[in-house]
Design a protein around this motif. Structure first.
Motif: not given
Ligand SMILES: Nc1ncnc2c1ncn2[C@@H]1O[C@H](COP(=O)(O)OP(=O)(O)OP(=O)(O)O)[C@@H](O)[C@H]1O
Ligand SMILES: [Mg+2]
Length: 240
Positions: A20, A41, A197
């Protein structure tokens, strides 16, 4: 060359087989605010959680004031001076504001170290918390809970503060208060990574900006560089 408060090189972060975050490198200078932006994400929370030791990168380095922390426990990293205020604010709802801060103070005292922050200083920074010292934290407004969550992190005397979407779910007037609080902390020479955001809030308080798109850095530069390139925001952030 001055040592960055936080220096990150070549981070690869996975959940199981799924990568990721790809080769993330960035530096946070002392006393500055770096906004880490990206769509839902994009990997922002994953990145902050990895900085805080809650998730392990598969490869790459994380240095806090020059000291490698990527193999340390979350507690060790917090003691070393990096504190996370997680997305969704973790406070103890049934305890009062004062009790929430005292719990954080006791935890910090146990781990030793310099006691730059104390109750008086947190109250001086967030006057609202002082007014509501005896109120149960669960009955605070969203903005007040955010201030309490930040206040609890400050009690640990951080050098680097990681804020994950502090404005999430808050009304515009309260967002302005959170922005003001971040500016106060910056004036106090704290170094901050701010995940947001809220594009306008981020640009209002940030010195530097890193934009992630599906786990890859697509822009890194000054906040001015992002203001000057509105196209960036539409392409990578969904801001119009
Ligand atoms: N515990 C986990 N297990 C598997 N995949 C995960 C997990 N946590 C997050 N992901 C995936 O990793 C990617 C990044 O997620 P993350 O939560 O870091 O995004 P974000 O930029 O903080 O998003 P948001 O703005 O919605 O908070 C996403 O595709 C999410 O579905
Ligand atoms: Mg997130």
């Amino acid at each position: 060359m001055a040592t960055d408060a936080l220096s990150v090189s070549g981070l690869d972060i996975y959940y199981g087989q799924s990568q990721v975050v790809h080769q993330l490198s960035m530096g946070l200078r002392d006393g500055r605010v770096l906004a880490l932006l990206g769509r839902n994400g994009a990997g922002k929370s994953t990145t902050l959680n990895t900085f805080a030791g809650l998730h392990r990168a598969r490869s790459g380095g994380i240095k806090l004031a020059g000291r490698p922390v990527e193999r340390m426990s979350p507690e060790g990293i917090a003691r070393a001076g990096m504190r996370l205020v997680p997305q969704g604010r973790r406070i103890f709802p049934s305890l009062s504001v004062l009790e929430n801060l005292q719990v954080a103070e006791q935890a910090a005292a146990k781990s030793g170290g310099r006691q730059a922050w104390n109750l008086e200083r947190v109250y001086a920074t967030f006057g609202r918390l002082k007014e509501r010292a005896r109120q149960r934290a669960g009955t605070l407004s969203g903005g007040e809970q955010q201030m309490l969550a930040i206040g609890r992190a400050l009690m640990g005397n951080p050098r680097v503060l990681l804020l994950d979407e502090p404005s999430e779910g808050l009304a515009p007037m309260i967002v302005a208060e959170v922005a003001q609080a971040i500016k106060t902390l910056k004036a106090d020479r704290l170094s901050i990574v701010l995940v947001e955001q809220n594009f306008n809030l981020a640009l209002e308080v940030a010195d530097d900006v890193v934009v992630l798109n599906t786990g890859r850095v697509v822009h890194a530069g000054s906040a001015d560089s992002v203001r000057a390139e509105p196209e960036l925001a539409t392409r990578h952030l969904g801001v119009f």
